[in-house]
Enzyme design. Structure first.
Site, PDB file in Angstrom:
ATOM      1  CG  ASP A  21       0.010   9.101   0.914  1.00 59.24           C
ATOM      2  OD1 ASP A  21       0.143   8.016   1.398  1.00 59.24           O
ATOM      3  OD2 ASP A  21      -0.541  10.106   1.359  1.00 59.24           O
ATOM      4  CG  HIS A  43      -2.117  -1.074   0.969  1.00 62.10           C
ATOM      5  ND1 HIS A  43      -3.270  -0.558   0.457  1.00 62.10           N
ATOM      6  CD2 HIS A  43      -1.944  -2.481   1.315  1.00 62.10           C
ATOM      7  CE1 HIS A  43      -4.106  -1.877   0.709  1.00 62.10           C
ATOM      8  NE2 HIS A  43      -3.361  -2.981   1.093  1.00 62.10           N
TER       9      HIS A  43
HETATM   10  P1  ADQ Z   1      -3.137   6.032   4.949  1.00 60.71           P
HETATM   11  O1  ADQ Z   1      -1.739   6.593   5.104  1.00 60.71           O
HETATM   12  O2  ADQ Z   1      -3.781   5.965   6.172  1.00 60.71           O
HETATM   13  O3  ADQ Z   1      -3.095   4.851   3.926  1.00 60.71           O
HETATM   14  P2  ADQ Z   1      -5.105   7.571   3.023  1.00 60.71           P
HETATM   15  O4  ADQ Z   1      -5.015   6.805   1.845  1.00 60.71           O
HETATM   16  O5  ADQ Z   1      -4.917   9.055   2.812  1.00 60.71           O
HETATM   17  O6  ADQ Z   1      -3.848   7.221   3.966  1.00 60.71           O
HETATM   18  O7  ADQ Z   1      -6.341   6.913   3.790  1.00 60.71           O
HETATM   19  C1  ADQ Z   1      -6.635   7.644   4.961  1.00 60.71           C
HETATM   20  C2  ADQ Z   1      -8.182   7.219   5.213  1.00 60.71           C
HETATM   21  O8  ADQ Z   1      -8.392   7.561   6.709  1.00 60.71           O
HETATM   22  C3  ADQ Z   1      -9.088   7.954   4.578  1.00 60.71           C
HETATM   23  O9  ADQ Z   1     -10.298   7.018   4.129  1.00 60.71           O
HETATM   24  C4  ADQ Z   1      -9.667   9.112   5.329  1.00 60.71           C
HETATM   25  O10 ADQ Z   1     -10.966   9.426   5.246  1.00 60.71           O
HETATM   26  C5  ADQ Z   1      -9.454   8.477   6.755  1.00 60.71           C
HETATM   27  N1  ADQ Z   1      -9.112   9.464   7.619  1.00 60.71           N
HETATM   28  C6  ADQ Z   1      -8.004  10.233   7.958  1.00 60.71           C
HETATM   29  N2  ADQ Z   1      -8.131  11.154   8.850  1.00 60.71           N
HETATM   30  C7  ADQ Z   1      -9.429  11.066   9.109  1.00 60.71           C
HETATM   31  C8  ADQ Z   1     -10.045  11.623  10.324  1.00 60.71           C
HETATM   32  N3  ADQ Z   1      -9.643  12.579  11.054  1.00 60.71           N
HETATM   33  N4  ADQ Z   1     -11.418  11.284  10.501  1.00 60.71           N
HETATM   34  C9  ADQ Z   1     -11.802  10.336   9.919  1.00 60.71           C
HETATM   35  N5  ADQ Z   1     -11.280   9.594   8.900  1.00 60.71           N
HETATM   36  C10 ADQ Z   1      -9.937  10.063   8.272  1.00 60.71           C
HETATM   37  C11 ADQ Z   1      -2.417   3.917   3.246  1.00 60.71           C
HETATM   38  C12 ADQ Z   1      -1.483   4.453   2.476  1.00 60.71           C
HETATM   39  C13 ADQ Z   1      -1.827   5.278   1.304  1.00 60.71           C
HETATM   40  C14 ADQ Z   1      -3.018   4.342   0.627  1.00 60.71           C
HETATM   41  C15 ADQ Z   1      -3.886   3.636   1.532  1.00 60.71           C
HETATM   42  C16 ADQ Z   1      -4.431   2.736   1.026  1.00 60.71           C
HETATM   43  O11 ADQ Z   1      -0.286   5.332   3.085  1.00 60.71           O
HETATM   44  O12 ADQ Z   1      -0.858   5.798   0.537  1.00 60.71           O
HETATM   45  O13 ADQ Z   1      -3.557   5.208  -0.182  1.00 60.71           O
HETATM   46  O14 ADQ Z   1      -3.115   2.797   2.667  1.00 60.71           O
HETATM   47  O15 ADQ Z   1      -3.924   1.892   0.074  1.00 60.71           O
END
Ligand code: ADQ
Length: 475
Positions: free
Chosen positions: A365, A157
């Site tokens: 990311d 990921h």
């Molecule tokens: P993450 O690093 O966690 O994931 P991301 O893909 O942006 O990053 O996902 C974050 C998730 O958490 C989103 O669904 C978002 O809505 C939720 N989230 C964040 N802050 C929040 C808050 N304050 N309240 C509620 N929800 C919140 C890892 C990798 C990424 C990759 C994903 C999936 O680092 O690059 O996209 O896995 O493969």
């Protein structure tokens, strides 16, 4: 009948679709398994004095899960240690803060053996096994050692970094060699897949052919790019919910006619939050006429608090946000609203929709699902503008965003200015193109393309060539 067995570090499906948990992986996997016949296996998040390998089977939010507990030492050495103090920074190009300790490596190997011992008895002859992410890289090797001959795929990921960066990991070759026990290795982008291929040819003296077949250490595996998406249909429902509408009204009211720039992230140094704050400060400095007309809402949920680097970034953000507000705030205007809490998924949808700009500026990311959620939440007739880092995997698919270099404050400040002034027609056109991609390449397409590619590989490895999402969809 063949089942899908998904294995990841944490197993934490949301109890229902309306309530989100912070973490892209959890959201994506529960969406991928919901209503299916699969099983999701991993750590319960609980620790016990002595590891037993006992499984607890449950149904959570429509997903069958199989959970095991770990020991406190496992948590320290494997999760906080090798996964989050060694691999996470390294894979995000932060060699300056990656920590290399033998006890971490030992814990990582031990926990991977524990995963293998515990899950092996669950695996039926025709099951297809899909291992998730950097916590479990050696798991296929451990399963093979226990006689498991099923198809096993791995999806990373997070980014795969440039070869010389990965080589800073002591015994890096052992870890990559273990990856050749998978039948299929999936990456978020072509770039990451190519960086891995470069390691295979340059460091492991192996080869990668035009069909994505990699050979090294007298073994072979298949490489593919499978960009992850969001559950677009579920998100569309969340946007229409009464909770989303309430959140939207509440925030709109608090805006007092100002425009909102929005950031939503786990509080992680890879997300570029400090650089984002400084770029916003630059914008306020460069455009005094815009002061009091905009504000930045940054929602940053605490994450991995046991790791020092996360305590450091938290302190820095508190200090920088305080300084910016101290310098610019007026009696009735707070330029930066910095909120350390997590919101329900449907509330978040309403917050996204109320924003004029989505500011997504990670330094690295794998994909970044926030970028996709922001776009999916917009009003088609009057959408906000996405500003997106060129170092997020999502940038490869979302070229209609304003693509910026997050290391340049001036570039980000200019993009904010451009977004605020963008005519509605242009906003609509850019939004439509991105939204088409989000609906087409959603989480279901991601799952199907990976599983199809994995299932389609014959023992002779003459499956689909270079299984990218696009080629699979046209197949
Ligand atoms: P993450 O690093 O966690 O994931 P991301 O893909 O942006 O990053 O996902 C974050 C998730 O958490 C989103 O669904 C978002 O809505 C939720 N989230 C964040 N802050 C929040 C808050 N304050 N309240 C509620 N929800 C919140 C890892 C990798 C990424 C990759 C994903 C999936 O680092 O690059 O996209 O896995 O493969």
């Amino acid at each position: 009948m063949s089942r899908l067995i998904v294995i990841s570090n944490r197993v934490n499906p949301p109890a229902d679709t309306g309530v989100g948990t912070a973490g892209g992986l959890a959201m994506a996997l529960s969406a991928a398994l919901r209503d299916g016949d699969g099983v999701w296996f991993g750590w319960s998040g609980q620790t016990v004095d002595t590891f037993t390998g006992q499984l607890s089977m449950q149904k959570i939010g429509g997903v069958t899960v199989a959970l095991m507990d770990l020991e406190e030492q496992d948590l320290q050495e494997y999760y906080n240690g090798f996964a989050n103090k060694t691999l996470w920074p390294l894979l995000h190009y932060r060699t300056d803060i990656a920590q290399f300790e033998r006890s971490f490596e030992g814990g990582y190997e031990r926990v991977n053996r524990r995963f293998a011992d515990t899950v092996a008895p669950l695996i039926g002859a025709d099951d297809v096994i899909w291992v998730q992410d950097y916590h479990l890289i050696p798991l296929a090797r451990e399963l093979r050692r226990r006689g498991v001959t099923n198809r096993i795929g791995f999806f990373l990921h997070v980014p795969w970094p440039a070869r010389r960066v990965f080589e800073t990991l002591p015994r890096h070759a052992e870890l990559v060699q273990a990856m050749f026990d998978y039948d299929l290795l999936g990456f978020q982008t072509e770039d990451c897949m190519e960086a891995f291929a470069d390691y295979v040819t340059g460091s492991a003296h192996g080869s990668v052919n035009g069909a994505g077949e990699a050979r090294a250490w007298n073994k072979r595996t298949r490489l593919g790019a499978f960009p992850i998406g969001i559950d677009a249909a579920d998100f569309a429902r969340a946007v229409k919910s009464s909770t989303a509408r309430d959140a939207w009204s509440r925030i709109r009211e608090s805006m007092a006619g100002r425009k909102m720039i929005l950031g939503v992230d786990r509080l992680d140094y890879s997300k570029g939050l400090e650089e984002r704050f400084l770029a916003y400060e630059q914008f306020l400095h460069d455009h005094p006429d815009q002061q009091e007309k905009v504000f930045l809402l940054q929602v940053a949920t605490h994450s991995r608090d046991a790791v020092e680097a996360y305590q450091d970034i938290r302190e820095r953000l508190e200090s920088v946000s305080g300084r910016i507000n101290g310098a610019y705030a007026t009696m009735d205007w707070v330029p930066l609203r910095y909120v350390n809490r997590s919101y329900r998924r449907d509330e978040l949808a309403g917050i996204y929709r109320a924003a004029h700009i989505g500011l997504v500026t990670p330094l690295r990311d794998g994909m970044n699902l926030v970028a996709k959620e922001f776009v999916a939440a917009q009003d088609p007739d009057d959408p906000g503008v996405l500003i997106l880092s060129e170092f997020a995997g999502a940038a490869a698919q979302m070229s209609q965003a304003l693509i910026i270099n997050p290391f340049s404050r001036e570039e980000v400040a200019d993009a904010i200015r451009q977004a605020l002034a963008m005519p509605r027609k242009e906003r609509c056109e850019r939004w439509r193109a991105m939204m088409d991609g989000i609906e087409r390449d959603d989480v279901g397409a991601w799952r199907d393309s990976f599983v199809r590619a994995l299932s389609g590989l014959s023992a002779a490895n003459d499956g689909p060539l270079r299984p990218t999402l696009a080629s699979l969809q046209s197949a």
